[in-house]
Every structure is written in C-alpha cells, then in structure tokens.
Design a protein around this motif. Sequence first.
Motif, PDB file in Angstrom:
ATOM      1  N   ALA A   1       0.873  -1.219  -0.096  1.00  0.00           N
ATOM      2  CA  ALA A   1       0.044  -0.028   0.044  1.00  0.00           C
ATOM      3  C   ALA A   1       0.971   1.128   0.089  1.00  0.00           C
ATOM      4  N   PRO A   2       0.675   2.269  -0.908  1.00  0.00           N
ATOM      5  CA  PRO A   2       1.366   3.496  -0.871  1.00  0.00           C
ATOM      6  C   PRO A   2       1.177   4.117   0.623  1.00  0.00           C
ATOM      7  N   LYS A   3       2.184   4.786   0.993  1.00  0.00           N
ATOM      8  CA  LYS A   3       2.245   5.585   2.269  1.00  0.00           C
ATOM      9  C   LYS A   3       0.805   6.538   2.573  1.00  0.00           C
ATOM     10  N   ASP A   4       0.484   6.935   1.517  1.00  0.00           N
ATOM     11  CA  ASP A   4      -0.618   7.827   1.903  1.00  0.00           C
ATOM     12  C   ASP A   4      -2.091   6.759   1.725  1.00  0.00           C
TER      13      ASP A   4
ATOM     14  N   GLN B   1      -9.436  -2.344  -3.764  1.00  0.00           N
ATOM     15  CA  GLN B   1      -8.858  -1.204  -4.151  1.00  0.00           C
ATOM     16  C   GLN B   1      -8.621  -0.434  -2.783  1.00  0.00           C
ATOM     17  N   LEU B   2      -7.746   0.604  -3.035  1.00  0.00           N
ATOM     18  CA  LEU B   2      -6.988   1.425  -1.899  1.00  0.00           C
ATOM     19  C   LEU B   2      -7.502   2.713  -1.978  1.00  0.00           C
ATOM     20  N   PHE B   3      -7.652   3.287  -0.946  1.00  0.00           N
ATOM     21  CA  PHE B   3      -8.389   4.816  -0.875  1.00  0.00           C
ATOM     22  C   PHE B   3      -7.453   5.771   0.159  1.00  0.00           C
ATOM     23  N   ARG B   4      -7.332   6.776  -0.121  1.00  0.00           N
ATOM     24  CA  ARG B   4      -6.665   7.930   0.595  1.00  0.00           C
ATOM     25  C   ARG B   4      -7.716   8.423   1.747  1.00  0.00           C
ATOM     26  N   ASN B   5      -8.790   8.736   1.104  1.00  0.00           N
ATOM     27  CA  ASN B   5      -9.919   8.982   2.149  1.00  0.00           C
ATOM     28  C   ASN B   5     -11.253   8.158   1.406  1.00  0.00           C
ATOM     29  N   TYR B   6     -12.019   7.545   2.492  1.00  0.00           N
ATOM     30  CA  TYR B   6     -12.986   6.834   1.728  1.00  0.00           C
ATOM     31  C   TYR B   6     -14.175   7.371   1.916  1.00  0.00           C
ATOM     32  N   PRO B   7     -15.092   7.400   1.017  1.00  0.00           N
ATOM     33  CA  PRO B   7     -15.127   6.856  -0.434  1.00  0.00           C
ATOM     34  C   PRO B   7     -14.738   7.765  -1.324  1.00  0.00           C
ATOM     35  N   THR B   8     -14.214   9.052  -1.220  1.00  0.00           N
ATOM     36  CA  THR B   8     -14.102   9.996  -2.189  1.00  0.00           C
ATOM     37  C   THR B   8     -12.793   9.868  -2.884  1.00  0.00           C
TER      38      THR B   8
ATOM     39  N   ALA C   1      -5.469   5.677  -7.880  1.00  0.00           N
ATOM     40  CA  ALA C   1      -5.533   5.185  -8.883  1.00  0.00           C
ATOM     41  C   ALA C   1      -4.490   4.118  -9.224  1.00  0.00           C
ATOM     42  N   GLY C   2      -4.670   2.984  -9.921  1.00  0.00           N
ATOM     43  CA  GLY C   2      -3.679   1.964 -10.112  1.00  0.00           C
ATOM     44  C   GLY C   2      -3.694   0.927  -9.105  1.00  0.00           C
ATOM     45  N   THR C   3      -4.604   0.919  -8.135  1.00  0.00           N
ATOM     46  CA  THR C   3      -4.564   0.110  -7.116  1.00  0.00           C
ATOM     47  C   THR C   3      -5.569  -1.126  -6.996  1.00  0.00           C
ATOM     48  N   LEU C   4      -6.267  -1.078  -8.030  1.00  0.00           N
ATOM     49  CA  LEU C   4      -7.491  -2.122  -8.344  1.00  0.00           C
ATOM     50  C   LEU C   4      -6.927  -3.390  -8.461  1.00  0.00           C
ATOM     51  N   ILE C   5      -7.293  -4.234  -7.855  1.00  0.00           N
ATOM     52  CA  ILE C   5      -7.040  -5.731  -7.839  1.00  0.00           C
ATOM     53  C   ILE C   5      -8.403  -6.519  -8.488  1.00  0.00           C
TER      54      ILE C   5
END
Length: 155
Positions: free
Chosen positions: A45-48, A130-137, A141-145
């Motif tokens: 997961a990215p740091k953010d 998917q990964l989120f910075r703030n859920y759900p907004t 990008a690019g984290t979809l499995i």
Amino acid sequence: MPIRKGSNLPSRGGVIGMGAPPPPPPPPAMPSSFPNARSSGLFSAPKDARFIDWTVMNGGIIGHWIRVRVYKCPVGAPKIAIAGPTAVFLDATIAAHESVSLTGGKPDRRSVYYEVVVEDEDMRMHPSVQLFRNYPTEVIAGTLITPGDFGQTVT
C-alpha cells in the motif's frame, strides 16, 4: 330475513394489494466450510493509503454466502488478520463491500504487505480490492485488484 353475524370467509372489501409486502425469507444457514478460497495475493500500500476496500459481486443466479478476511503480512513475521472473518449472504446480482482502515497502532518499520482472502460456495462470486486515501471519495489510481487477479488458494 335473519341478520348474519360473522363468517369464516375473509372480507373482500377494501383494496387488494395495500399494506407492506411480506418480508423476504431468511437466508439459508451459513455453511461450516467453503469449497472455494481465493487470494488477492500480496500487495503493498502506498504511504498515503488509509483504507482497503474489498468488494464481492454475486454473478450467479441464486444467493450464496461469502466469508472475507483481510491480513497484514509483515516480512519476516506471521500474517495477522486485521479484519474478519466477515460473513455476508449475497443474493443473485448483488454486491457487498467493506472498508478496512490501515491506520492505528505504531508504524511498522518492516516491509508490510496485505492480502484479502475470499471464501465462497460458487466461482461466480467476483472479488476485487481497491485502496483509498479517504474513503469513499479518493481512490488511489492503479490500485485495483480485479477478479481475474485473485488466485485459488487453501485456507
């Protein structure tokens, strides 16, 4: 003529179809074990990143149970369940999801990966992550499995 005082027949007066519809039947009992287990594989997961959001779509024609676990997998240590098992009954063509927070606790100095494991009764269940910075907004990008990325595994 005598007056009738009651009848065993239901009244036909009023409007047919008024009132609440009958409740849906309860789902079948959850199975004690699931024949299919699929893993997202390890991902970082990215740091953010603050949330992992898993979603499962029932692509079948009848309802089925699913069970989902989210793991934190530090390098050099056993994996740890951070969410689940979450059991959900999915009617046909319905999706379910859960957002799992990655924040909290002390930062881990080791390399950390994550894994989502979905157990189900029918291979027409389609999981994704998917990964989120703030859920759900704010999806990252690019984290979809995708469902095609999940691999068969054993639990």
